[in-house]
Each structure stands twice: as structure tokens, then as C-alpha cells.
Design a protein around this motif. Structure first.
Motif, short mmCIF file in Angstrom:
data_model
loop_
_atom_site.label_atom_id
_atom_site.label_comp_id
_atom_site.label_asym_id
_atom_site.label_seq_id
_atom_site.Cartn_x
_atom_site.Cartn_y
_atom_site.Cartn_z
N CYS A 1 -9.54 17.63 2.08
CA CYS A 1 -8.05 18.34 1.75
C CYS A 1 -7.96 18.94 3.03
CB CYS A 1 -8.38 19.40 0.60
SG CYS A 1 -7.05 20.17 0.06
N SER A 2 -8.82 19.51 3.78
CA SER A 2 -8.36 20.65 4.99
C SER A 2 -7.90 19.58 6.11
CB SER A 2 -9.52 21.26 5.34
OG SER A 2 -9.90 22.33 4.37
N ASN B 1 -4.43 17.30 5.24
CA ASN B 1 -3.34 17.93 4.57
C ASN B 1 -2.88 17.44 3.12
OD1 ASN B 1 -1.19 19.54 4.42
ND2 ASN B 1 0.32 18.12 5.29
N LEU B 2 -3.90 17.89 1.99
CA LEU B 2 -3.84 17.50 0.98
C LEU B 2 -4.27 16.09 0.29
CD1 LEU B 2 -0.61 19.39 0.08
CD2 LEU B 2 -2.82 20.45 0.05
N CYS C 1 -7.50 16.55 -2.70
CA CYS C 1 -7.55 17.99 -3.04
C CYS C 1 -8.02 17.95 -4.63
CB CYS C 1 -6.36 18.94 -2.72
SG CYS C 1 -5.84 19.07 -0.88
N VAL D 1 -4.82 23.77 -3.76
CA VAL D 1 -5.43 23.38 -2.19
C VAL D 1 -6.69 24.23 -2.04
CG1 VAL D 1 -3.15 23.28 -1.21
CG2 VAL D 1 -3.97 25.65 -1.61
#
Length: 160
Positions: free
Chosen positions: A73-74, A77-78, A81, A127
Motif C-alpha cells: 500500500c505504501s 500508492n493504494l 490496502c 490507507v
């Protein structure tokens, strides 16, 4: 000079194959999601005693804290997540005689102090980070009224 060809023993092949199954599996944890239960909510009855809800006057929401951490997720960019949900139970976990019949349940939740009610059964993406969650439960008697007594409904918070 001719070389002799060695033939592998069938027993040796079986032992080698079995040894391959006994090797430890390698893996990496790419994310975690933790739900910490906070305060229990309180359901109160409407004047007609046909609805029990934490959203009624005198009621209170239950609370939880969700901590999501996903490397993917980091990094992407999503992508990958976590999502949270709080589906309504199918029945009370405890109720007086007749209190749990002909009842429908609806749950909603809010994240991070927003005033927006999310349908409890519909996952909402979160997030990475810590998220405050408030959960409300409403039970509606389809016919008649709720008999006097103690009721308990359990909403399970999911992070997947």
C-alpha cells in the motif's frame, strides 16, 4: 575406455523427493491490520419500543481503533490496502424471551471522526495508519414491541 553409466536407485529418488517436502517455507509479511476494541455502545428504545438503537437519544456508539500497515500500500500508492467493515449481526447474542423474533438489524460505521455513516456491510478502503472507528447498531421489531429485559448485539469489525 567406456564409462559405465550409473543408475539412480529408486529408493534414493524417493528420499530426495521427500526431503524436498520437508524444507521450511520462506515467506514475508507484507502487511498487518489490527483492530483494537474500545468502548461498548449502548442501545436505547424509541418511544414506541419498536426500535433499539445506539443512535437513539441516550444511546452511544461503540468504538474501535484500526491500525493498517501494508508495504505494498505504501510502495504502490493504494495497491493492496486494507478495507474495514462492520456487518450487522443476524440476531441478538442475548435477549429476553420473544425479544429476538421478527427483528432486522442494520449497522453503520464512521471512520476518523467523519460524520458520514457507511453501511456496515460495505467494506471501506483505509490507507496505512491509525483510524478511529465508531459503530452503531439498530434493531427494528417488524411486529409488536420489544419485551422488557436486557439485550446484547455484537457487531464484528473486520479488516481485510
Amino acid at each position: 575406455m567406456a564409462r559405465k553409466r550409473r543408475r539412480n536407485s529408486p529408493a534414493l529418488l524417493v528420499i530426495a523427493a521427500l526431503a524436498g517436502f520437508c524444507l521450511p517455507a520462506q515467506g514475508a509479511i507484507i502487511g498487518t491490520c489490527t483492530v483494537m476494541v474500545g468502548a461498548s455502545g449502548t442501545m436505547t428504545a424509541n418511544p414506541a419500543i419498536g426500535i433499539l438503537s445506539s443512535k437513539q437519544a441516550g444511546g452511544s456508539s461503540a468504538s474501535a481503533t484500526v491500525v493498517a500497515s501494508s508495504t505494498l500500500c505504501s510502495l504502490f500508492n493504494l495497491l493492496d490496502c486494507y478495507s474495514v467493515s462492520a456487518p450487522a449481526p443476524l440476531a441478538f447474542s442475548s435477549a429476553p424471551s420473544g425479544g429476538g423474533t421478527n427483528v432486522t438489524f442494520v449497522s453503520v460505521f464512521r471512520l476518523d471522526g467523519s460524520g458520514v455513516d457507511n453501511n456496515g456491510g460495505v467494506p471501506q478502503r483505509v490507507v496505512n495508519g491509525t483510524h478511529a472507528m465508531q459503530v452503531d447498531l439498530t434493531a427494528t421489531k417488524l411486529s409488536g414491541i420489544f419485551p422488557a429485559g436486557n439485550y446484547q448485539g455484537i457487531v464484528t469489525v473486520l479488516c481485510e
